[in-house]
Write a protein that holds these residues in place. Structure first.
Motif, mmCIF file in Angstrom:
data_model
loop_
_atom_site.group_PDB
_atom_site.id
_atom_site.type_symbol
_atom_site.label_atom_id
_atom_site.label_comp_id
_atom_site.label_asym_id
_atom_site.label_seq_id
_atom_site.Cartn_x
_atom_site.Cartn_y
_atom_site.Cartn_z
ATOM 1 N N ILE A 34 0.662 -1.295 -0.018
ATOM 2 C CA ILE A 34 -0.007 -0.004 -0.135
ATOM 3 C C ILE A 34 0.771 1.083 -0.089
ATOM 4 N N ASN A 35 0.460 2.272 -0.932
ATOM 5 C CA ASN A 35 1.169 3.569 -0.952
ATOM 6 C C ASN A 35 0.240 4.452 -0.729
ATOM 7 N N TRP A 36 0.653 5.768 -0.409
ATOM 8 C CA TRP A 36 0.078 7.005 -0.480
ATOM 9 C C TRP A 36 0.889 7.883 -1.453
ATOM 10 N N TYR A 37 -0.058 8.533 -2.281
ATOM 11 C CA TYR A 37 0.815 9.521 -3.196
ATOM 12 C C TYR A 37 -0.054 10.984 -2.878
ATOM 13 N N ARG A 38 0.437 11.895 -3.393
ATOM 14 C CA ARG A 38 -0.114 13.226 -3.350
ATOM 15 C C ARG A 38 0.212 13.925 -4.591
ATOM 16 N N GLN A 39 -1.016 14.717 -5.079
ATOM 17 C CA GLN A 39 -0.740 15.523 -6.181
ATOM 18 C C GLN A 39 -0.857 16.981 -5.836
ATOM 19 N N ARG A 40 0.153 17.704 -5.508
ATOM 20 C CA ARG A 40 -0.104 19.249 -5.161
ATOM 21 C C ARG A 40 -0.370 20.278 -6.365
ATOM 22 N N PRO A 41 -1.066 21.334 -6.243
ATOM 23 C CA PRO A 41 -1.517 22.105 -7.198
ATOM 24 C C PRO A 41 -0.325 22.614 -8.361
ATOM 25 N N GLY A 42 -0.568 22.341 -9.501
ATOM 26 C CA GLY A 42 0.461 22.276 -10.631
ATOM 27 C C GLY A 42 1.516 21.577 -10.724
ATOM 28 N N GLN A 43 1.473 20.375 -9.753
ATOM 29 C CA GLN A 43 2.862 19.704 -9.647
ATOM 30 C C GLN A 43 2.410 18.075 -10.173
ATOM 31 N N GLU A 44 3.463 17.355 -10.390
ATOM 32 C CA GLU A 44 3.046 16.091 -10.430
ATOM 33 C C GLU A 44 2.883 15.199 -9.489
ATOM 34 N N ARG A 45 2.452 14.139 -9.472
ATOM 35 C CA ARG A 45 2.010 13.230 -8.356
ATOM 36 C C ARG A 45 3.307 12.919 -7.724
ATOM 37 N N GLU A 46 3.500 12.529 -6.380
ATOM 38 C CA GLU A 46 4.477 12.188 -5.820
ATOM 39 C C GLU A 46 4.259 11.490 -4.887
ATOM 40 N N TRP A 47 5.003 10.271 -4.306
ATOM 41 C CA TRP A 47 5.055 9.352 -3.700
ATOM 42 C C TRP A 47 5.238 10.029 -2.110
ATOM 43 N N VAL A 48 4.415 9.479 -1.074
ATOM 44 C CA VAL A 48 4.549 10.022 0.112
ATOM 45 C C VAL A 48 4.948 8.878 1.128
ATOM 46 N N ALA A 49 4.299 7.467 0.934
ATOM 47 C CA ALA A 49 4.624 6.657 2.116
ATOM 48 C C ALA A 49 4.313 5.191 1.691
ATOM 49 N N LYS A 50 4.803 4.439 2.262
ATOM 50 C CA LYS A 50 4.655 2.912 1.837
ATOM 51 C C LYS A 50 4.574 1.962 3.065
ATOM 52 N N THR A 51 3.666 0.929 3.007
ATOM 53 C CA THR A 51 3.721 0.015 3.894
ATOM 54 C C THR A 51 3.695 -1.553 3.207
ATOM 55 N N SER A 52 4.546 -2.205 3.287
ATOM 56 C CA SER A 52 4.815 -3.719 2.786
ATOM 57 C C SER A 52 3.671 -4.672 3.112
#
Length: 119
Positions: A34-52
């Motif tokens: 499981i991952n969480w990603y985020r996309q800030r305004p005007g930015q590309e989606r970026e990885w935030v956190a992961k649990t295996s």
């Protein structure tokens, strides 16, 4: 078809906290990365956190010490606890799952939940 549903976003003041939730429509949740990603305004989606699958947790440097990812396999749920929020954390947050499929994995995304950090 596996579906993901995020919830828990909203408006919060700087320094505040939110907890995001991600529910899977399918069981066998313990087999998913499981991952969480985020996309800030005007930015590309970026990885935030992961649990295996063994619940080993890793974080992007910009959230270390502030965010905590967790999972509840019995409930098919994943969470992102976000503390000490900053205005630059404003983004749409997405839950992402890697589900084993044959020799590889299949990727699934939720629809996203908006987090806004502002006074």
């Amino acid at each position: 078809q596996l579906q993901l549903a995020e919830s828990g976003g909203g408006l919060v003041q700087p320094g505040g906290s939110l907890r995001l939730s991600c529910r899977s429509s399918r069981s066998a949740f313990s087999t998913y990365t499981i991952n969480w990603y985020r996309q800030r305004p005007g930015q590309e989606r970026e990885w935030v956190a992961k649990t295996s699958t063994s619940d080993k947790r890793t974080y992007a440097d910009f959230v270390k010490g502030r965010f905590t990812i967790s999972r509840d396999n019995a409930r098919n749920m994943a969470y992102l606890q976000m503390n000490m929020l900053k205005p630059e954390d404003t983004a749409v947050y997405y839950c992402h799952i890697e589900r084993p499929a044959g020799d590889g994995v299949t990727h699934y995304w939720g629809q996203g939940t908006q987090v806004t950090v502002a006074s």
